[in-house]
Design a protein around this motif. Structure first.
Motif, PDB file in Angstrom:
ATOM      1  N   SER A   1      79.438 102.217 142.367  1.00  0.00           N
ATOM      2  CA  SER A   1      79.927 103.519 141.929  1.00  0.00           C
ATOM      3  C   SER A   1      81.449 103.599 142.066  1.00  0.00           C
ATOM      4  O   SER A   1      82.145 104.121 141.192  1.00  0.00           O
ATOM      5  N   GLN A   2      81.952 103.012 143.147  1.00  0.00           N
ATOM      6  CA  GLN A   2      83.398 103.029 143.362  1.00  0.00           C
ATOM      7  C   GLN A   2      84.124 102.179 142.321  1.00  0.00           C
ATOM      8  O   GLN A   2      85.131 102.602 141.741  1.00  0.00           O
TER       9      GLN A   2
ATOM     10  N   TRP B   1      83.099 101.462 139.373  1.00  0.00           N
ATOM     11  CA  TRP B   1      83.014 102.129 138.076  1.00  0.00           C
ATOM     12  C   TRP B   1      84.050 103.249 137.973  1.00  0.00           C
ATOM     13  O   TRP B   1      84.724 103.402 136.951  1.00  0.00           O
ATOM     14  N   ALA B   2      84.195 104.036 139.054  1.00  0.00           N
ATOM     15  CA  ALA B   2      85.181 105.123 139.056  1.00  0.00           C
ATOM     16  C   ALA B   2      86.590 104.567 138.883  1.00  0.00           C
ATOM     17  O   ALA B   2      87.392 105.078 138.095  1.00  0.00           O
TER      18      ALA B   2
ATOM     19  N   TYR C   1      87.386 101.718 137.536  1.00  0.00           N
ATOM     20  CA  TYR C   1      87.515 101.167 136.186  1.00  0.00           C
ATOM     21  C   TYR C   1      87.803 102.281 135.180  1.00  0.00           C
ATOM     22  O   TYR C   1      88.648 102.144 134.300  1.00  0.00           O
ATOM     23  N   CYS C   2      87.122 103.423 135.356  1.00  0.00           N
ATOM     24  CA  CYS C   2      87.337 104.550 134.438  1.00  0.00           C
ATOM     25  C   CYS C   2      88.769 105.057 134.565  1.00  0.00           C
ATOM     26  O   CYS C   2      89.403 105.390 133.556  1.00  0.00           O
ATOM     27  N   LEU C   3      89.274 105.131 135.798  1.00  0.00           N
ATOM     28  CA  LEU C   3      90.667 105.560 135.979  1.00  0.00           C
ATOM     29  C   LEU C   3      91.614 104.587 135.282  1.00  0.00           C
ATOM     30  O   LEU C   3      92.586 104.999 134.653  1.00  0.00           O
ATOM     31  N   ILE C   4      91.292 103.291 135.375  1.00  0.00           N
ATOM     32  CA  ILE C   4      92.184 102.295 134.767  1.00  0.00           C
ATOM     33  C   ILE C   4      92.187 102.426 133.251  1.00  0.00           C
ATOM     34  O   ILE C   4      93.251 102.425 132.636  1.00  0.00           O
ATOM     35  N   ILE C   5      90.998 102.574 132.637  1.00  0.00           N
ATOM     36  CA  ILE C   5      91.024 102.679 131.168  1.00  0.00           C
ATOM     37  C   ILE C   5      91.669 103.988 130.735  1.00  0.00           C
ATOM     38  O   ILE C   5      92.337 104.025 129.711  1.00  0.00           O
ATOM     39  N   PHE C   6      91.518 105.026 131.541  1.00  0.00           N
ATOM     40  CA  PHE C   6      92.196 106.286 131.213  1.00  0.00           C
ATOM     41  C   PHE C   6      93.711 106.101 131.270  1.00  0.00           C
ATOM     42  O   PHE C   6      94.445 106.550 130.386  1.00  0.00           O
TER      43      PHE C   6
ATOM     44  N   ARG D   1      95.304 103.284 130.913  1.00  0.00           N
ATOM     45  CA  ARG D   1      95.703 102.383 129.847  1.00  0.00           C
ATOM     46  C   ARG D   1      95.856 103.147 128.526  1.00  0.00           C
ATOM     47  O   ARG D   1      96.717 102.847 127.717  1.00  0.00           O
TER      48      ARG D   1
ATOM     49  N   PHE E   1      99.244 106.259 140.816  1.00  0.00           N
ATOM     50  CA  PHE E   1      98.009 105.472 140.795  1.00  0.00           C
ATOM     51  C   PHE E   1      97.968 104.542 141.998  1.00  0.00           C
ATOM     52  O   PHE E   1      96.971 104.452 142.701  1.00  0.00           O
TER      53      PHE E   1
ATOM     54  N   PHE F   1      91.015 102.749 148.224  1.00  0.00           N
ATOM     55  CA  PHE F   1      90.264 101.515 148.020  1.00  0.00           C
ATOM     56  C   PHE F   1      90.597 100.453 149.058  1.00  0.00           C
ATOM     57  O   PHE F   1      89.716  99.725 149.492  1.00  0.00           O
TER      58      PHE F   1
END
Lengths: 210, 167
Positions: free
Chosen positions: B24-25, B27-28, B30-35, B37, B52, B60
Protein backbone atom coordinates in the motif's frame (compact mmCIF):
# COMPACT_ATOMS: atom_id res chain seq x y z
CA UNK A 1 3.13 53.13 -4.41
CA UNK A 2 4.73 55.08 -1.59
CA UNK A 3 5.51 52.96 1.38
CA UNK A 4 5.23 54.69 4.71
CA UNK A 5 8.66 55.40 6.13
CA UNK A 6 8.11 54.06 9.64
CA UNK A 7 6.73 50.83 8.21
CA UNK A 8 9.82 50.52 6.02
CA UNK A 9 12.09 51.08 8.99
CA UNK A 10 10.21 48.55 11.03
CA UNK A 11 10.64 45.96 8.26
CA UNK A 12 14.40 46.60 8.18
CA UNK A 13 14.60 46.34 11.98
CA UNK A 14 12.64 43.10 12.09
CA UNK A 15 14.84 41.68 9.32
CA UNK A 16 17.93 42.57 11.33
CA UNK A 17 16.38 41.19 14.48
CA UNK A 18 15.65 37.93 12.68
CA UNK A 19 19.20 37.67 11.45
CA UNK A 20 20.61 38.20 14.96
CA UNK A 21 18.15 35.69 16.37
CA UNK A 22 19.16 33.14 13.74
CA UNK A 23 22.88 33.58 14.43
CA UNK A 24 22.37 33.28 18.18
CA UNK A 25 20.23 30.22 17.66
CA UNK A 26 22.85 28.48 15.47
CA UNK A 27 25.50 29.30 18.06
CA UNK A 28 23.41 27.90 20.91
CA UNK A 29 22.75 24.74 18.92
CA UNK A 30 26.43 24.13 18.28
CA UNK A 31 27.26 24.65 21.96
CA UNK A 32 24.44 22.32 23.04
CA UNK A 33 25.51 19.60 20.60
CA UNK A 34 29.13 19.73 21.80
CA UNK A 35 28.01 19.68 25.45
CA UNK A 36 25.69 16.79 24.62
CA UNK A 37 28.49 14.72 23.08
CA UNK A 38 30.72 15.39 26.08
CA UNK A 39 28.07 14.55 28.65
CA UNK A 40 27.02 11.38 26.79
CA UNK A 41 30.63 10.26 26.78
CA UNK A 42 30.93 11.10 30.47
CA UNK A 43 27.83 9.04 31.28
CA UNK A 44 29.20 6.15 29.27
CA UNK A 45 32.45 6.35 31.19
CA UNK A 46 30.55 6.32 34.49
CA UNK A 47 28.82 3.10 33.39
CA UNK A 48 25.32 4.42 33.02
CA UNK A 49 22.89 2.05 31.31
CA UNK A 50 22.67 2.44 27.52
CA UNK A 51 18.94 3.22 27.50
CA UNK A 52 19.47 5.96 30.05
CA UNK A 53 22.00 7.71 27.80
CA UNK A 54 19.67 7.21 24.82
CA UNK A 55 16.79 8.92 26.65
CA UNK A 56 18.99 11.80 27.55
CA UNK A 57 20.48 12.35 24.08
CA UNK A 58 17.13 11.87 22.32
CA UNK A 59 15.48 14.27 24.77
CA UNK A 60 17.98 17.01 24.00
CA UNK A 61 17.50 16.53 20.25
CA UNK A 62 13.73 16.74 20.69
CA UNK A 63 14.12 19.96 22.70
CA UNK A 64 16.22 21.39 19.88
CA UNK A 65 13.88 20.27 17.08
CA UNK A 66 10.53 21.34 18.52
CA UNK A 67 11.22 25.11 18.79
CA UNK A 68 12.39 25.23 15.15
CA UNK A 69 9.07 23.90 13.97
CA UNK A 70 7.05 26.10 16.33
CA UNK A 71 8.93 29.12 15.05
CA UNK A 72 8.17 28.09 11.46
CA UNK A 73 4.51 27.53 12.23
CA UNK A 74 4.32 30.90 14.01
CA UNK A 75 5.83 32.57 10.95
CA UNK A 76 3.26 30.92 8.73
CA UNK A 77 0.44 32.03 10.99
CA UNK A 78 1.83 35.56 11.10
CA UNK A 79 1.74 35.66 7.29
CA UNK A 80 -1.45 33.69 6.84
CA UNK A 81 -2.15 35.03 3.37
CA UNK A 82 -3.14 31.86 1.56
CA UNK A 83 -4.99 29.85 4.17
CA UNK A 84 -5.97 27.06 1.81
CA UNK A 85 -2.33 26.30 1.03
CA UNK A 86 -0.78 27.16 4.36
CA UNK A 87 -3.25 25.00 6.24
CA UNK A 88 -1.67 21.96 4.61
CA UNK A 89 1.86 23.29 5.08
CA UNK A 90 1.24 23.69 8.81
CA UNK A 91 -0.12 20.15 9.08
CA UNK A 92 2.98 18.85 7.32
CA UNK A 93 5.27 20.91 9.56
CA UNK A 94 3.57 19.51 12.65
CA UNK A 95 4.89 16.11 11.71
CA UNK A 96 8.26 16.95 13.29
CA UNK A 97 7.11 17.75 16.86
CA UNK A 98 4.56 14.95 16.80
CA UNK A 99 7.09 12.36 15.63
CA UNK A 100 9.81 13.63 17.94
CA UNK A 101 7.78 13.85 21.15
CA UNK A 102 5.99 10.62 20.38
CA UNK A 103 9.23 8.74 19.79
CA UNK A 104 10.79 10.13 22.92
CA UNK A 105 7.81 9.03 24.99
CA UNK A 106 7.92 5.60 23.34
CA UNK A 107 11.59 5.39 24.22
CA UNK A 108 10.98 6.43 27.80
CA UNK A 109 7.87 4.32 28.46
CA UNK A 110 8.74 1.02 26.88
CA UNK A 111 5.43 -0.69 27.68
CA UNK A 112 3.44 1.99 25.90
CA UNK A 113 5.35 1.65 22.63
CA UNK A 114 2.35 0.20 20.79
CA UNK A 115 0.13 3.19 21.65
CA UNK A 116 2.72 5.71 20.55
CA UNK A 117 3.42 3.76 17.35
CA UNK A 118 -0.29 3.83 16.53
CA UNK A 119 -0.46 7.61 16.84
CA UNK A 120 2.68 8.09 14.79
CA UNK A 121 1.70 5.84 11.92
CA UNK A 122 -1.74 7.34 11.59
CA UNK A 123 -0.27 10.83 11.46
CA UNK A 124 2.19 9.69 8.83
CA UNK A 125 -0.60 8.63 6.48
CA UNK A 126 -2.37 11.92 7.19
CA UNK A 127 0.75 13.86 6.17
CA UNK A 128 1.02 12.02 2.84
CA UNK A 129 -2.60 12.83 2.12
CA UNK A 130 -2.06 16.48 3.07
CA UNK A 131 0.90 16.75 0.78
CA UNK A 132 -1.10 15.47 -2.15
CA UNK A 133 -3.93 17.87 -1.31
CA UNK A 134 -1.44 20.73 -1.05
CA UNK A 135 -0.29 20.12 -4.63
CA UNK A 136 -3.81 19.74 -6.01
CA UNK A 137 -5.09 22.83 -4.19
CA UNK A 138 -2.22 24.85 -5.60
CA UNK A 139 -2.99 23.69 -9.14
CA UNK A 140 -6.70 24.20 -8.70
CA UNK A 141 -6.58 27.67 -7.16
CA UNK A 142 -3.47 29.29 -8.57
CA UNK A 143 -3.15 28.02 -12.13
CA UNK A 144 -5.59 29.26 -14.66
CA UNK A 145 -7.30 26.37 -16.45
CA UNK A 146 -7.78 24.49 -13.18
CA UNK A 147 -6.47 21.11 -12.14
CA UNK A 148 -8.56 18.87 -14.36
CA UNK A 149 -7.98 20.99 -17.44
CA UNK A 150 -4.21 21.08 -16.88
CA UNK A 151 -4.08 17.33 -16.61
CA UNK A 152 -6.41 16.86 -19.57
CA UNK A 153 -4.10 18.86 -21.82
CA UNK A 154 -1.05 16.78 -20.97
CA UNK A 155 0.24 14.35 -23.56
CA UNK A 156 -0.60 10.73 -22.77
CA UNK A 157 1.97 9.10 -20.52
CA UNK A 158 3.07 5.58 -19.70
CA UNK A 159 3.64 3.79 -16.43
CA UNK A 160 7.22 3.60 -15.24
CA UNK A 161 8.90 0.34 -16.18
CA UNK A 162 7.88 -2.51 -13.88
CA UNK A 163 4.27 -1.29 -13.69
CA UNK A 164 3.98 -0.77 -17.44
CA UNK A 165 3.92 -4.54 -17.94
CA UNK A 166 0.80 -5.13 -15.82
CA UNK A 167 -1.16 -1.94 -16.01
CA UNK A 168 -2.62 0.28 -18.61
CA UNK A 169 -2.13 3.98 -18.04
CA UNK A 170 -5.41 5.83 -17.53
CA UNK A 171 -6.53 8.59 -19.85
CA UNK A 172 -5.08 11.97 -18.87
CA UNK A 173 -7.75 13.99 -17.12
CA UNK A 174 -10.29 12.79 -14.59
CA UNK A 175 -9.29 9.06 -14.69
CA UNK A 176 -5.66 9.94 -14.06
CA UNK A 177 -6.55 12.15 -11.12
CA UNK A 178 -8.79 9.43 -9.75
CA UNK A 179 -5.92 6.95 -9.92
CA UNK A 180 -3.61 9.29 -8.01
CA UNK A 181 -6.23 10.22 -5.44
CA UNK A 182 -7.21 6.63 -4.77
CA UNK A 183 -3.56 5.61 -4.60
CA UNK A 184 -2.87 8.15 -1.90
CA UNK A 185 -6.10 7.57 0.02
CA UNK A 186 -5.49 3.83 -0.08
CA UNK A 187 -2.51 4.40 2.20
CA UNK A 188 -4.48 6.70 4.48
CA UNK A 189 -7.02 3.91 4.97
CA UNK A 190 -4.61 0.97 5.01
CA UNK A 191 -2.13 2.33 7.52
CA UNK A 192 -4.57 2.92 10.41
CA UNK A 193 -6.26 -0.37 9.52
CA UNK A 194 -3.12 -2.50 9.78
CA UNK A 195 -2.01 -0.54 12.80
CA UNK A 196 -5.30 -1.12 14.57
CA UNK A 197 -5.20 -4.84 13.74
CA UNK A 198 -1.75 -4.87 15.29
CA UNK A 199 -3.08 -2.89 18.24
CA UNK A 200 -5.75 -5.49 19.00
CA UNK A 201 -3.41 -8.44 18.50
CA UNK A 202 -0.92 -7.04 20.96
CA UNK A 203 -1.12 -7.72 24.70
CA UNK A 204 -3.23 -7.01 26.73
CA UNK A 205 -5.73 -7.77 23.93
CA UNK A 206 -3.76 -10.44 22.10
CA UNK A 207 -3.07 -12.72 25.04
CA UNK A 208 -3.17 -15.84 22.86
CA UNK A 209 0.33 -16.91 22.01
CA UNK A 210 1.12 -19.21 19.13
CA UNK B 1 -0.23 -13.84 17.86
CA UNK B 2 1.21 -10.68 16.36
CA UNK B 3 4.87 -11.79 16.47
CA UNK B 4 6.75 -8.54 15.99
CA UNK B 5 9.59 -8.97 13.52
CA UNK B 6 8.99 -12.69 12.83
CA UNK B 7 9.00 -12.16 9.13
CA UNK B 8 9.20 -15.82 8.08
CA UNK B 9 6.67 -17.25 10.53
CA UNK B 10 3.41 -17.94 8.60
CA UNK B 11 1.41 -18.49 11.82
CA UNK B 12 1.55 -14.92 13.10
CA UNK B 13 -0.07 -11.78 11.74
CA UNK B 14 3.11 -9.77 11.31
CA UNK B 15 4.31 -10.88 7.84
CA UNK B 16 0.87 -10.37 6.28
CA UNK B 17 0.39 -6.95 7.82
CA UNK B 18 3.92 -5.95 6.82
CA UNK B 19 3.32 -7.10 3.26
CA UNK B 20 0.02 -5.21 3.10
CA UNK B 21 1.67 -2.09 4.48
CA UNK B 22 4.55 -2.33 2.06
CA UNK B 23 2.36 -2.77 -1.01
CA UNK B 24 0.00 0.00 0.00
CA UNK B 25 2.86 2.34 0.81
CA UNK B 26 4.69 1.60 -2.44
CA UNK B 27 1.49 2.19 -4.39
CA UNK B 28 0.87 5.54 -2.65
CA UNK B 29 4.44 6.58 -3.33
CA UNK B 30 4.17 5.52 -6.95
CA UNK B 31 0.96 7.54 -7.37
CA UNK B 32 2.67 10.62 -5.92
CA UNK B 33 5.55 10.13 -8.35
CA UNK B 34 3.36 9.87 -11.44
CA UNK B 35 1.39 12.88 -10.25
CA UNK B 36 4.62 14.81 -9.85
CA UNK B 37 5.84 13.65 -13.26
CA UNK B 38 2.65 14.92 -14.89
CA UNK B 39 2.51 18.32 -13.20
CA UNK B 40 6.03 19.40 -12.32
CA UNK B 41 5.96 22.26 -14.82
CA UNK B 42 2.88 23.80 -13.24
CA UNK B 43 4.13 23.13 -9.74
CA UNK B 44 7.53 24.77 -10.47
CA UNK B 45 6.74 28.05 -8.64
CA UNK B 46 6.32 26.20 -5.34
CA UNK B 47 9.56 24.22 -5.82
CA UNK B 48 7.94 20.80 -5.51
CA UNK B 49 11.16 18.80 -5.67
CA UNK B 50 12.43 19.77 -2.21
CA UNK B 51 9.00 19.36 -0.75
CA UNK B 52 8.65 15.89 -2.22
CA UNK B 53 12.09 14.96 -0.96
CA UNK B 54 11.62 16.14 2.63
CA UNK B 55 8.18 14.65 3.08
CA UNK B 56 9.21 11.34 1.55
CA UNK B 57 12.49 11.26 3.43
CA UNK B 58 10.76 11.52 6.78
CA UNK B 59 7.95 9.09 6.06
CA UNK B 60 9.56 6.43 3.91
CA UNK B 61 13.08 6.44 5.27
CA UNK B 62 11.83 6.06 8.82
CA UNK B 63 9.80 3.07 7.67
CA UNK B 64 12.72 1.41 5.87
CA UNK B 65 14.98 2.16 8.80
CA UNK B 66 12.63 0.20 11.04
CA UNK B 67 12.59 -2.70 8.59
CA UNK B 68 16.40 -2.69 8.39
CA UNK B 69 16.71 -2.79 12.18
CA UNK B 70 14.28 -5.71 12.39
CA UNK B 71 16.29 -7.48 9.70
CA UNK B 72 19.45 -6.88 11.70
CA UNK B 73 17.83 -8.49 14.73
CA UNK B 74 16.77 -11.42 12.56
CA UNK B 75 20.32 -11.88 11.30
CA UNK B 76 21.50 -11.56 14.92
CA UNK B 77 23.67 -8.58 14.14
CA UNK B 78 22.08 -6.92 17.15
CA UNK B 79 22.64 -8.97 20.26
CA UNK B 80 22.01 -8.04 23.87
CA UNK B 81 23.78 -9.43 26.88
CA UNK B 82 21.37 -8.19 29.51
CA UNK B 83 23.73 -8.74 32.40
CA UNK B 84 26.52 -6.69 30.88
CA UNK B 85 24.50 -3.65 29.82
CA UNK B 86 22.19 -3.68 32.88
CA UNK B 87 18.98 -3.56 30.81
CA UNK B 88 15.78 -5.55 30.68
CA UNK B 89 15.48 -5.10 26.90
CA UNK B 90 15.49 -8.08 24.55
CA UNK B 91 16.91 -7.82 21.01
CA UNK B 92 13.59 -6.88 19.32
CA UNK B 93 12.96 -4.20 21.93
CA UNK B 94 16.45 -2.87 21.40
CA UNK B 95 15.72 -2.59 17.67
CA UNK B 96 12.50 -0.67 18.38
CA UNK B 97 14.27 1.58 20.86
CA UNK B 98 17.05 2.24 18.36
CA UNK B 99 14.47 3.15 15.74
CA UNK B 100 12.82 5.59 18.16
CA UNK B 101 16.14 7.05 19.19
CA UNK B 102 17.20 7.54 15.56
CA UNK B 103 13.87 9.19 14.72
CA UNK B 104 14.34 11.62 17.64
CA UNK B 105 17.76 12.58 16.29
CA UNK B 106 16.60 12.73 12.66
CA UNK B 107 13.68 14.97 13.55
CA UNK B 108 16.15 17.69 14.45
CA UNK B 109 17.56 17.58 10.91
CA UNK B 110 14.08 17.13 9.44
CA UNK B 111 12.99 20.32 11.22
CA UNK B 112 15.83 22.21 9.56
CA UNK B 113 15.07 20.64 6.16
CA UNK B 114 11.39 21.53 6.54
CA UNK B 115 12.21 25.13 7.30
CA UNK B 116 14.03 25.29 3.95
CA UNK B 117 11.48 23.28 1.97
CA UNK B 118 8.38 25.05 3.30
CA UNK B 119 9.68 28.56 4.02
CA UNK B 120 7.11 31.02 5.35
CA UNK B 121 8.82 33.61 3.14
CA UNK B 122 6.90 32.11 0.21
CA UNK B 123 3.84 33.79 1.67
CA UNK B 124 5.53 37.01 2.86
CA UNK B 125 5.17 40.16 0.91
CA UNK B 126 3.92 43.64 1.34
CA UNK B 127 0.48 44.27 -0.03
CA UNK B 128 0.48 47.01 -2.65
CA UNK B 129 -2.91 47.90 -4.07
CA UNK B 130 -4.26 44.70 -2.67
CA UNK B 131 -1.90 42.51 -4.71
CA UNK B 132 0.65 40.52 -2.80
CA UNK B 133 4.16 40.86 -4.22
CA UNK B 134 4.78 37.25 -3.49
CA UNK B 135 1.71 36.16 -5.42
CA UNK B 136 2.82 38.49 -8.19
CA UNK B 137 6.21 36.82 -8.47
CA UNK B 138 4.51 33.44 -8.48
CA UNK B 139 2.31 34.76 -11.27
CA UNK B 140 5.22 36.13 -13.33
CA UNK B 141 7.22 32.97 -12.85
CA UNK B 142 4.23 30.96 -13.94
CA UNK B 143 3.92 33.05 -17.11
CA UNK B 144 7.60 32.43 -17.94
CA UNK B 145 7.16 28.71 -17.46
CA UNK B 146 4.12 28.70 -19.70
CA UNK B 147 5.92 30.69 -22.37
CA UNK B 148 8.58 28.01 -22.41
CA UNK B 149 6.09 25.20 -22.62
CA UNK B 150 4.24 27.06 -25.38
CA UNK B 151 7.38 27.21 -27.47
CA UNK B 152 7.80 23.47 -26.96
CA UNK B 153 4.55 22.96 -28.80
CA UNK B 154 2.33 22.02 -25.86
CA UNK B 155 0.22 25.09 -26.31
CA UNK B 156 -2.26 26.53 -23.93
CA UNK B 157 -2.91 30.00 -22.69
CA UNK B 158 -1.96 29.23 -19.10
CA UNK B 159 -1.99 32.38 -17.05
CA UNK B 160 -1.54 32.23 -13.37
CA UNK B 161 -4.20 33.90 -11.41
CA UNK B 162 -1.85 34.11 -8.47
CA UNK B 163 -3.14 37.39 -7.15
CA UNK B 164 -6.52 35.90 -6.40
CA UNK B 165 -6.59 35.32 -2.70
CA UNK B 166 -8.62 32.30 -1.80
CA UNK B 167 -11.11 33.01 0.94
Amino acid sequence: MVLREDGDQRAVMSGLFRKILKTVWVFINIVVLIALALSAWDMHRNRRAAHFIAWFVAGVFVLLAVPITFYEVAQHLENYRMPRLQRHVIRILFMVPIYAVDCWLALRFKDGTIYFDTIRECYEAYVIYNFYTYCTVYLQEFCNPGLEQIIARKPPAKHIWPMSIFLEFPRMGEPFLRLCRHGVINYVVMRPLTTSVRFFLFPPYGQLEC
Amino acid sequence: MYGDGQILNPLVAYPYLALLNNVSQAWAMYCLIIFYRATYQELAPIRPFYKFCTVKAVVFLSFWQGQTLLFMVKMQWIKVSQRETKTDYDAAEVATAMQEFLICVEMFFAAIAHSYAFPPSEYFGTFIFGISICALTVCLYGLCVHRCSDSDGTAYDGQHKGHVRPA
